[in-house]
Structure formats: structure tokens, C-alpha cells
Design an enzyme around this catalytic site. Structure first.
Site, PDB file in Angstrom:
ATOM      1  N   CYS A  76       0.843  -1.204   0.000  1.00 51.64           N
ATOM      2  CA  CYS A  76       0.000   0.000   0.000  1.00 51.64           C
ATOM      3  C   CYS A  76       0.877   1.252   0.000  1.00 51.64           C
ATOM      4  O   CYS A  76       1.744   1.395   0.862  1.00 51.64           O
ATOM      5  CB  CYS A  76      -0.879  -0.015   1.239  1.00 51.64           C
ATOM      6  SG  CYS A  76      -1.798   1.509   1.452  1.00 51.64           S
ATOM      7  N   CYS A  82      -1.340   6.050   6.751  1.00 50.71           N
ATOM      8  CA  CYS A  82      -2.770   5.759   6.900  1.00 50.71           C
ATOM      9  C   CYS A  82      -2.951   4.818   8.094  1.00 50.71           C
ATOM     10  O   CYS A  82      -2.264   3.810   8.208  1.00 50.71           O
ATOM     11  CB  CYS A  82      -3.297   5.098   5.622  1.00 50.71           C
ATOM     12  SG  CYS A  82      -4.976   4.483   5.815  1.00 50.71           S
ATOM     13  N   CYS A  85      -4.420   0.406   8.631  1.00 52.56           N
ATOM     14  CA  CYS A  85      -3.667  -0.827   8.902  1.00 52.56           C
ATOM     15  C   CYS A  85      -2.443  -0.479   9.759  1.00 52.56           C
ATOM     16  O   CYS A  85      -1.975   0.648   9.725  1.00 52.56           O
ATOM     17  CB  CYS A  85      -3.147  -1.448   7.612  1.00 52.56           C
ATOM     18  SG  CYS A  85      -4.449  -1.954   6.474  1.00 52.56           S
ATOM     19  N   CYS A 161      -7.520   1.723  -1.745  1.00 55.61           N
ATOM     20  CA  CYS A 161      -7.202   1.063  -0.468  1.00 55.61           C
ATOM     21  C   CYS A 161      -7.140  -0.436  -0.730  1.00 55.61           C
ATOM     22  O   CYS A 161      -8.097  -1.002  -1.277  1.00 55.61           O
ATOM     23  CB  CYS A 161      -8.271   1.392   0.559  1.00 55.61           C
ATOM     24  SG  CYS A 161      -8.160   0.368   2.031  1.00 55.61           S
ATOM     25  N   ASN A 304     -26.831 -13.916  12.260  1.00 57.13           N
ATOM     26  CA  ASN A 304     -25.759 -14.437  11.407  1.00 57.13           C
ATOM     27  C   ASN A 304     -25.383 -15.879  11.779  1.00 57.13           C
ATOM     28  O   ASN A 304     -25.064 -16.684  10.911  1.00 57.13           O
ATOM     29  CB  ASN A 304     -24.542 -13.508  11.565  1.00 57.13           C
ATOM     30  CG  ASN A 304     -23.345 -13.896  10.735  1.00 57.13           C
ATOM     31  OD1 ASN A 304     -23.462 -14.137   9.538  1.00 57.13           O
ATOM     32  ND2 ASN A 304     -22.187 -13.969  11.372  1.00 57.13           N
ATOM     33  N   CYS A 393     -13.987 -10.259  19.831  1.00 53.56           N
ATOM     34  CA  CYS A 393     -13.204  -9.280  19.083  1.00 53.56           C
ATOM     35  C   CYS A 393     -12.222  -8.559  19.995  1.00 53.56           C
ATOM     36  O   CYS A 393     -11.645  -7.552  19.608  1.00 53.56           O
ATOM     37  CB  CYS A 393     -14.130  -8.289  18.372  1.00 53.56           C
ATOM     38  SG  CYS A 393     -15.263  -7.462  19.499  1.00 53.56           S
TER      39      CYS A 393
HETATM   40  C1  LIG Z   1     -19.865  -8.485  17.420  1.00 53.34           C
HETATM   41  S1  LIG Z   1     -21.533  -8.115  17.083  1.00 53.34           S
HETATM   42  C2  LIG Z   1     -22.149  -9.721  16.722  1.00 53.34           C
HETATM   43  C3  LIG Z   1     -23.434  -9.793  15.956  1.00 53.34           C
HETATM   44  C4  LIG Z   1     -23.774 -11.148  15.326  1.00 53.34           C
HETATM   45  N1  LIG Z   1     -23.437 -12.260  16.174  1.00 53.34           N
HETATM   46  C5  LIG Z   1     -23.123 -11.301  13.971  1.00 53.34           C
HETATM   47  O1  LIG Z   1     -22.307 -12.221  13.795  1.00 53.34           O
HETATM   48  O2  LIG Z   1     -23.444 -10.529  13.064  1.00 53.34           O
HETATM   49  C6  LIG Z   1     -22.113  -7.750  18.675  1.00 53.34           C
HETATM   50  C7  LIG Z   1     -23.587  -7.485  18.784  1.00 53.34           C
HETATM   51  O3  LIG Z   1     -23.857  -7.169  20.156  1.00 53.34           O
HETATM   52  C8  LIG Z   1     -24.914  -6.222  20.171  1.00 53.34           C
HETATM   53  N2  LIG Z   1     -24.886  -5.570  21.501  1.00 53.34           N
HETATM   54  C9  LIG Z   1     -24.111  -4.555  21.909  1.00 53.34           C
HETATM   55  N3  LIG Z   1     -24.392  -4.241  23.192  1.00 53.34           N
HETATM   56  C10 LIG Z   1     -25.365  -5.086  23.587  1.00 53.34           C
HETATM   57  C11 LIG Z   1     -26.089  -5.248  24.810  1.00 53.34           C
HETATM   58  N4  LIG Z   1     -25.852  -4.470  25.861  1.00 53.34           N
HETATM   59  N5  LIG Z   1     -27.007  -6.218  24.888  1.00 53.34           N
HETATM   60  C12 LIG Z   1     -27.263  -7.013  23.804  1.00 53.34           C
HETATM   61  N6  LIG Z   1     -26.628  -6.885  22.613  1.00 53.34           N
HETATM   62  C13 LIG Z   1     -25.685  -5.947  22.521  1.00 53.34           C
HETATM   63  C14 LIG Z   1     -24.593  -5.313  18.994  1.00 53.34           C
HETATM   64  O4  LIG Z   1     -25.740  -4.598  18.594  1.00 53.34           O
HETATM   65  C15 LIG Z   1     -24.105  -6.320  17.955  1.00 53.34           C
HETATM   66  O5  LIG Z   1     -25.170  -6.771  17.162  1.00 53.34           O
END
Ligand SMILES: C[S@@+](CC[C@H](N)C(=O)[O-])C[C@H]1O[C@@H](n2cnc3c(N)ncnc32)[C@H](O)[C@@H]1O
Length: 436
Positions: A76, A82, A85, A161, A304, A393
Site C-alpha cells: 500500500c 494511513c 492498517c 485502499c 448471522n 473481538c
Molecule cells: C460483534 S456483534 C455480533 C453480531 C452477530 N453475532 C453477527 O455475527 O453478526 C455484537 C452485537 O452485540 C450487540 N450488543 C451490543 N451491546 C449489547 C447489549 N448491551 N445487549 C445485547 N446486545 C448488545 C450489537 O448490537 C451487535 O449486534
């Protein structure tokens, strides 16, 4: 008389470590010095860029002597300025090792010993990113569109990018041209992208209304580039299409499960779709679904994981704070003919102390960076589940939650990194816990 401009401080320093953000670590004037594009063992000429909170931040303007054996040429041209990354200068296999090593370090701090380490999983290394928020900055005649620079709030100068999908990357130069013609370019702080399998939505944040001529130019851009442009004058709830028609949904397929997901551009989706598909497969294979398996999908978003689990035969209870995601998940369940096996509810999982969980076989967790929250042990206790699959994450909160689970007799049977964001310091981990 004008004051002479202050020369930036430069000094030759020895890099001794690599920070979790992918920056080289050295010492200067008894202060920690974070250097972008520098690796342990290298001697670099560091140009100090700024001081903050007792730390110094610098650029490696030259590497003196031998390079680290895992240093590679970045693909890049905007790197390392930037901030999108921070690991482009590190051989990709080494990036994976470093990420796995960090997860191991956090687990060790919590005295959690995994029974098995799985090899890191990766998919597309470049051109993977389907979601991004880019900054916009007008500089005279020129308009910049890019990620923020590392160690500063400035917008990076990008013409493409390499981690964005080719479709999103190709929009950068044409967006710069478009913004250069808008009367309100100086009042556009950011543009957000969301991409599905077949279409792209672009959310243009604006602090003042667009003129008729601006609207005409944006409409022309939308037609010419085949993207849906949404105007955003405030929060997400203010998003509107150019002609006031309903916002078009984006979609993605989960082919191995025969599942089709629709989503609104504002909703959470995993940024790296090829990796997401591998993640879903891994979750399914850990839980070796049978037709009677009962699973709660905590932080389920749009479903998901819930939908593929139900399609494989499980009965799923999903919980999520975002009402619109839950409503979309229910529609997706109907669309995929699995509604009778899925029950999705809106819940604030950090604050809902009395969540009614049925008896379960397994708990699936995919929380935000702050981790599963204060009720994790009440969920495992109340549901009587013997398996927990944890998609994380943030390795630090993952390790803290892993330690909590061990107090209830769970063991971390398998763990490994899933590289959702190659070339960045972001770490996604998948842990599988079982209770005897
Ligand atoms: C890392 S994402 C995972 C979503 C899903 N599992 C996916 O794979 O697309 C985390 C999720 O937690 C939800 N979230 C954040 N704070 C929360 C809370 N206090 N109670 C319930 N859900 C929450 C977010 O809206 C988001 O959809």
C-alpha cells in the site's frame, strides 16, 4: 520577524518490542516511544510526531543496519501513514503468529490453559473489507477521503485502499471528484460504506443541507456508479434516500447452510465475508448440531449464527439490544423457513439481570469489545449448558470471561485466531469451552 519553524526531533533508537497495535516500541528521554513501521531488533532513525499521556509517537524515517527477518514491503502506497492498517510491513504468517501469541498472553495472565490450540484461520488477505467509515477533509481545491492517519486525526491521502473490497476502493477517487464539486464539501465529515454480495450503500454525513445542484450531482453519481447513496444529516435515524423512497436492503448468502440474509446498511454485519463463512462453519462444527440441540445465541445481531444453527436442526434463542436487527432477524428466519426453530428477543444483556433462559445444551457468545458482561455466569448456571462457543473481538475480555467460566467447571477445550482484519492489529478469537 517570523519565528523559524521548529525542526521535528529525530533520534536513532533501538526497537525492543512490538506493541499490541503493531508499532515498534523503544525508549527516548526515559519515555516509551511508539514507532510506526518499526520492528524489534531494528535500529531506526525515529522522527517524533507527538506526545500524549506520557508516551511519544514517531515515524521510522530510516532503518539503519539489518532489517527484521519478517519485514516485508507493504503493498500500500499510503502505508504506514494511513491508520487503517498497522501490520502491512510484517510477513502475513508472522502477523497470524503474533495475534495468536497475544491471545496466549492474555489467557496466561488469567491462568487459563487451553487444552488445544487450533491453527489460525484466514481467508482473503486483501480486498476483504466490506464496511468502513472514511473521513472527509477539504483542503483548498482538493478533497481527501480516507481512514484517519495513525497517531493523528488527519485524513490520510488515499487514491485506493488495498484492504477495502475492489468495489469500495474504486469509489474513493470518484468520491473525491464528486465532493470537490459539492458546495457543501467542507461540511461533509465522513462517508460510511456497507456492502452486500451484490450491492453497495454509501452513507454521506452532512452538517448543512445540500443545494439543489448538489442533489443533482449526487443523484448523477448514484446512477453512474450503481450505488445507493443515503444522506445523513444527524444520527443513523436521519438516513434518507435521495428520492425519499425506502432504504434498499443489502444481502449476503451463507451457501453451506443455504441461508440468505438481508440487512439494512446501518446494521452490524461481519466485515470480512469469506472469513465470516469460515467462522460460521467452525461454530457449527464445534456444536455438532443434532435435531434436539438447544442453543442461546447471545449478542445475535441479525441472526448471522442463529439462522445457520437453526437450518442445521438446532432450536435457537437469540438475544440482541438492537431492535431493528432483531426485527430483521425475525424476517430473515421467515424468509429462510426456519422461524419455527428460532426465537429472537430484544434484550440489553449487560443490564438485564433477570433474563429468562430455558434449559440449554450450549451458549454462543459474540459480544462487543467489552466482553460478555456481568451476567455470564448466571446464564451458564441458569441454562445448565455444558458447552460455550465464544466469538471474541477483544482477547483481553475474552481471557477474563474464560477465567470466569473456569470457576464453573468449564475448560477451554479449543482456541484459535480467526483473522477477520488482516494487516491490522484487530484480533478475532474463537474459543470452545466444555464442562464435564
Ligand atoms: C460483534 S456483534 C455480533 C453480531 C452477530 N453475532 C453477527 O455475527 O453478526 C455484537 C452485537 O452485540 C450487540 N450488543 C451490543 N451491546 C449489547 C447489549 N448491551 N445487549 C445485547 N446486545 C448488545 C450489537 O448490537 C451487535 O449486534
Amino acid at each position: 520577524m517570523t519565528k523559524p519553524a521548529r525542526q521535528p526531533t529525530e533520534s536513532v533508537v533501538q526497537v525492543v518490542d512490538l506493541t499490541h497495535q503493531g508499532h515498534g516500541l523503544a525508549e527516548f528521554n526515559n519515555k516509551p516511544l511508539h514507532i510506526r513501521n518499526a520492528l524489534p531488533g531494528e535500529s531506526v532513525n525515529a522522527r517524533i510526531l507527538k506526545k500524549r499521556g506520557g508516551k511519544l509517537f514517531a515515524d521510522a524515517v530510516a532503518i539503519l543496519g539489518s532489517h527484521h527477518p519478517h519485514r516485508v514491503e507493504s503493498s500500500c502506497s499510503a502505508y504506514p501513514r494511513c491508520g487503517g492498517c498497522s501490520m502491512h510491513h510484517i510477513d502475513y504468517h508472522q502477523q497470524l503468529k503474533l495475534k495468536q501469541h497475544q491471545v496466549a498472553g492474555f489467557l496466561e495472565q488469567q491462568n487459563v490453559s487451553p487444552l488445544q490450540w487450533n491453527a489460525p484461520v484466514s481467508a482473503t488477505r486483501l480486498g476483504y473489507r466490506r464496511k468502513a467509515r472514511l473521513g472527509v477533509r477539504q483542503l483548498g481545491e482538493q478533497v481527501l477521503v480516507g481512514f484517519r492517519e495513525s497517531f493523528s486525526n488527519r485524513v490520510a491521502r488515499l487514491s485506493a485502499c488495498v484492504v477495502l473490497t475492489p468495489e469500495l476502493s474504486a469509489l474513493i477517487p470518484v468520491l473525491k471528484q464528486l465532493l470537490g464539486k459539492l458546495s457543501i464539501a467542507a461540511s461533509v465529515p465522513q462517508i460510511e460504506f456497507a456492502q452486500g454480495d451484490h450491492s453497495v450503500a454509501l452513507m454521506l454525513r452532512h452538517l448543512v443541507p445540500l443545494s439543489d445542484q448538489d442533489l443533482h450531482l449526487v443523484g448523477d453519481f448514484q446512477r453512474r456508479h450503481g450505488v445507493q447513496v443515503l444522506l445523513q444529516e444527524g444520527g443513523y435515524d436521519t438516513l434518507v434516500t435521495l428520492d425519499g423512497s425506502p432504504i434498499e436492503l443489502l444481502s449476503y448468502q451463507i451457501p453451506a447452510s443455504g441461508v440468505y440474509m438481508q440487512f439494512d446498511p446501518r446494521q452490524f454485519t461481519q466485515v470480512n465475508q469469506p472469513l465470516n463463512l469460515l467462522l460460521i462453519q467452525a461454530v457449527l462444527s464445534h456444536l455438532s448440531i443434532s435435531s434436539h440441540k438447544r442453543i442461546a445465541d447471545m449478542f445475535c445481531g441479525l441472526g448471522n449464527f442463529s439462522l445457520p444453527l437453526a437450518r442445521a436442526g438446532a432450536k435457537v434463542w437469540g438475544f440482541e439490544i438492537d431492535e431493528s436487527a432483531v426485527a430483521r432477524g425475525i424476517k430473515n428466519a421467515q424468509l429462510n423457513h426456519v422461524a419455527e426453530r428460532i426465537h429472537l428477543s430484544v434484550a440489553d444483556l449487560y443490564n438485564e439481570a433477570n433474563l429468562a433462559l430455558p434449559k440449554l445444551d450450549a451458549l454462543l457468545l459474540d459480544p462487543p469489545r467489552s466482553g460478555a458482561g456481568p451476567h455470564l455466569l448466571s446464564w451458564t448456571q441458569q441454562s445448565g449448558c455444558d458447552e460455550v462457543v465464544y466469538v471474541s473481538c477483544n482477547p483481553e475480555t475474552f481471557a477474563e470471561d474464560a477465567a470466569l467460566l473456569t470457576t464453573q467447571g468449564f475448560a477451554l477445550a479449543q482456541v484459535g485466531v480467526f483473522d477477520m482484519f488482516p494487516h491490522t492489529s484487530h484480533i478475532e478469537t474463537l474459543g470452545y469451552f466444555t464442562r464435564n
